[in-house]
Write a protein that holds these residues in place. Structure first.
Motif, PDB file in Angstrom:
ATOM      1  N   GLU A  35      46.929  33.566  42.225  1.00 16.61           N
ATOM      2  CA  GLU A  35      47.037  34.706  43.239  1.00 16.61           C
ATOM      3  C   GLU A  35      48.734  35.190  42.656  1.00 16.61           C
ATOM      4  O   GLU A  35      50.030  34.167  41.923  1.00 16.61           O
ATOM      5  CB  GLU A  35      46.913  34.194  44.490  1.00 16.61           C
ATOM      6  CG  GLU A  35      47.735  32.712  45.175  1.00 16.61           C
ATOM      7  CD  GLU A  35      47.387  31.891  46.268  1.00 16.61           C
ATOM      8  OE1 GLU A  35      48.452  32.153  46.769  1.00 16.61           O
ATOM      9  OE2 GLU A  35      46.490  31.627  46.956  1.00 16.61           O
ATOM     10  N   SER A  37      52.143  37.086  44.432  1.00 19.51           N
ATOM     11  CA  SER A  37      52.837  38.392  45.393  1.00 19.51           C
ATOM     12  C   SER A  37      53.810  38.862  45.764  1.00 19.51           C
ATOM     13  O   SER A  37      54.530  37.853  44.182  1.00 19.51           O
ATOM     14  CB  SER A  37      52.840  37.660  47.152  1.00 19.51           C
ATOM     15  OG  SER A  37      53.867  35.928  47.082  1.00 19.51           O
ATOM     16  N   TYR A 136      42.917  40.487  41.010  1.00 18.89           N
ATOM     17  CA  TYR A 136      43.017  39.434  42.519  1.00 18.89           C
ATOM     18  C   TYR A 136      42.766  40.514  43.222  1.00 18.89           C
ATOM     19  O   TYR A 136      42.744  40.722  44.210  1.00 18.89           O
ATOM     20  CB  TYR A 136      44.112  38.985  41.630  1.00 18.89           C
ATOM     21  CG  TYR A 136      44.950  38.450  42.883  1.00 18.89           C
ATOM     22  CD1 TYR A 136      44.635  36.744  43.259  1.00 18.89           C
ATOM     23  CD2 TYR A 136      46.543  38.956  43.796  1.00 18.89           C
ATOM     24  CE1 TYR A 136      45.385  37.134  44.943  1.00 18.89           C
ATOM     25  CE2 TYR A 136      46.755  38.923  45.033  1.00 18.89           C
ATOM     26  CZ  TYR A 136      46.527  37.268  45.479  1.00 18.89           C
ATOM     27  OH  TYR A 136      47.049  37.134  46.759  1.00 18.89           O
ATOM     28  N   GLU A 137      43.646  41.997  42.905  1.00 18.51           N
ATOM     29  CA  GLU A 137      43.967  42.878  44.168  1.00 18.51           C
ATOM     30  C   GLU A 137      42.602  43.617  44.299  1.00 18.51           C
ATOM     31  O   GLU A 137      42.364  43.852  45.526  1.00 18.51           O
ATOM     32  CB  GLU A 137      44.379  44.350  43.134  1.00 18.51           C
ATOM     33  CG  GLU A 137      46.060  43.837  43.056  1.00 18.51           C
ATOM     34  CD  GLU A 137      47.236  45.136  42.846  1.00 18.51           C
ATOM     35  OE1 GLU A 137      46.351  45.384  42.049  1.00 18.51           O
ATOM     36  OE2 GLU A 137      47.923  44.374  43.153  1.00 18.51           O
ATOM     37  N   GLU A 139      39.843  41.881  44.438  1.00 19.13           N
ATOM     38  CA  GLU A 139      39.661  40.864  44.970  1.00 19.13           C
ATOM     39  C   GLU A 139      39.574  40.632  46.249  1.00 19.13           C
ATOM     40  O   GLU A 139      39.255  40.346  47.516  1.00 19.13           O
ATOM     41  CB  GLU A 139      39.115  39.313  44.453  1.00 19.13           C
ATOM     42  CG  GLU A 139      38.782  39.080  43.953  1.00 19.13           C
ATOM     43  CD  GLU A 139      39.074  37.763  42.666  1.00 19.13           C
ATOM     44  OE1 GLU A 139      39.820  36.844  43.270  1.00 19.13           O
ATOM     45  OE2 GLU A 139      38.587  37.222  42.329  1.00 19.13           O
ATOM     46  N   LYS A 140      40.800  40.702  47.179  1.00 23.81           N
ATOM     47  CA  LYS A 140      41.238  41.014  47.827  1.00 23.81           C
ATOM     48  C   LYS A 140      41.515  42.364  48.864  1.00 23.81           C
ATOM     49  O   LYS A 140      40.886  42.288  49.650  1.00 23.81           O
ATOM     50  CB  LYS A 140      43.431  41.236  47.860  1.00 23.81           C
ATOM     51  CG  LYS A 140      43.718  39.927  47.341  1.00 23.81           C
ATOM     52  CD  LYS A 140      43.998  39.002  49.009  1.00 23.81           C
ATOM     53  CE  LYS A 140      44.319  37.614  48.351  1.00 23.81           C
ATOM     54  NZ  LYS A 140      43.589  36.346  49.596  1.00 23.81           N
ATOM     55  N   ARG A 141      41.159  43.002  47.584  1.00 29.84           N
ATOM     56  CA  ARG A 141      40.767  44.222  48.704  1.00 29.84           C
ATOM     57  C   ARG A 141      39.228  44.113  49.487  1.00 29.84           C
ATOM     58  O   ARG A 141      38.868  44.618  50.359  1.00 29.84           O
ATOM     59  CB  ARG A 141      39.898  45.671  47.346  1.00 29.84           C
ATOM     60  CG  ARG A 141      40.130  46.759  48.016  1.00 29.84           C
ATOM     61  CD  ARG A 141      39.725  47.758  47.220  1.00 29.84           C
ATOM     62  NE  ARG A 141      38.716  47.662  46.707  1.00 29.84           N
ATOM     63  CZ  ARG A 141      36.978  47.762  46.850  1.00 29.84           C
ATOM     64  NH1 ARG A 141      36.766  47.971  47.715  1.00 29.84           N
ATOM     65  NH2 ARG A 141      36.511  47.799  45.713  1.00 29.84           N
ATOM     66  N   GLU A 143      38.130  41.311  50.365  1.00 25.37           N
ATOM     67  CA  GLU A 143      38.001  40.714  51.448  1.00 25.37           C
ATOM     68  C   GLU A 143      38.840  41.108  52.923  1.00 25.37           C
ATOM     69  O   GLU A 143      37.702  40.968  53.295  1.00 25.37           O
ATOM     70  CB  GLU A 143      39.278  39.253  50.639  1.00 25.37           C
ATOM     71  CG  GLU A 143      39.065  38.133  50.367  1.00 25.37           C
ATOM     72  CD  GLU A 143      39.693  37.047  50.070  1.00 25.37           C
ATOM     73  OE1 GLU A 143      40.853  37.400  50.684  1.00 25.37           O
ATOM     74  OE2 GLU A 143      39.334  36.477  48.707  1.00 25.37           O
ATOM     75  N   LYS A 144      39.160  42.037  52.891  1.00 22.69           N
ATOM     76  CA  LYS A 144      40.352  42.845  53.431  1.00 22.69           C
ATOM     77  C   LYS A 144      39.059  43.983  54.143  1.00 22.69           C
ATOM     78  O   LYS A 144      38.593  43.976  55.458  1.00 22.69           O
ATOM     79  CB  LYS A 144      40.931  43.722  53.256  1.00 22.69           C
ATOM     80  CG  LYS A 144      42.431  44.206  54.204  1.00 22.69           C
ATOM     81  CD  LYS A 144      42.934  44.487  53.263  1.00 22.69           C
ATOM     82  CE  LYS A 144      44.431  43.997  53.599  1.00 22.69           C
ATOM     83  NZ  LYS A 144      45.421  44.926  52.761  1.00 22.69           N
TER      84      LYS A 144
END
Length: 148
Positions: A35, A37, A136-137, A139-141, A143-144
């Motif tokens: 992860e 940020s 990573y981005e 996966e985050k998209r 999840e969102k």
């Protein structure tokens, strides 16, 4: 010659290592989770940035794997440029180049931490930082979108 991206410092924010010597796994399945940020202390002035980079490997409950390791570091970076950079260029410098600079520090931290016990150290292989960030981005998209 000074580069555009300046690496000022880094700090170890968190480390965690657990080992279960009674779990005898022939071949443990390892799937590191990364992860990162990007934060700006002054939102309007993006000349200074904090990049947080973390990794988690293993099973925190020590059921599926005999170990668990987690580490997070924070890098402090700045941009020095004689020419004006647009926001996309600034983000790219921080996101790609800063993560690539920090990654060896994270690898070394995990190896040092896990090598202090009776087991061989965990050595994270080198990676393609661009692909890591894309994954990573994505996966985050996902999840969102799933939370909507």
């Amino acid at each position: 010659m000074e580069g555009v991206l300046q690496f000022k410092d880094y700090h170890v924010l968190e480390t965690h290592y657990m080992f279960n010597p009674f779990l005898d796994e022939e071949e443990e399945r390892l799937s590191p989770r990364f992860e990162y940020s990007l934060d700006f202390p002054e939102e309007e002035n993006k000349k200074l940035a904090f990049i947080k980079l973390g990794i988690t490997i293993g099973d925190e409950n020590l059921i599926k794997n005999s170990f668990f390791v987690s580490a997070t570091i924070l890098g402090v970076f700045s941009i020095k440029s004689k020419e004006e950079l647009d926001e996309e260029e600034i983000h790219s410098f921080y996101k790609i180049n800063a993560v690539a600079i920090l990654f060896p520090y994270l690898r070394s931290l995990v190896s040092d931490l896990t090598g202090k016990g009776s087991e061989p150290p965990i050595i994270i292989p080198t990676i393609n930082v661009v692909e890591l960030i894309k994954k990573y981005e994505e996966e985050k998209r996902i999840e969102k979108e799933a939370q909507k």
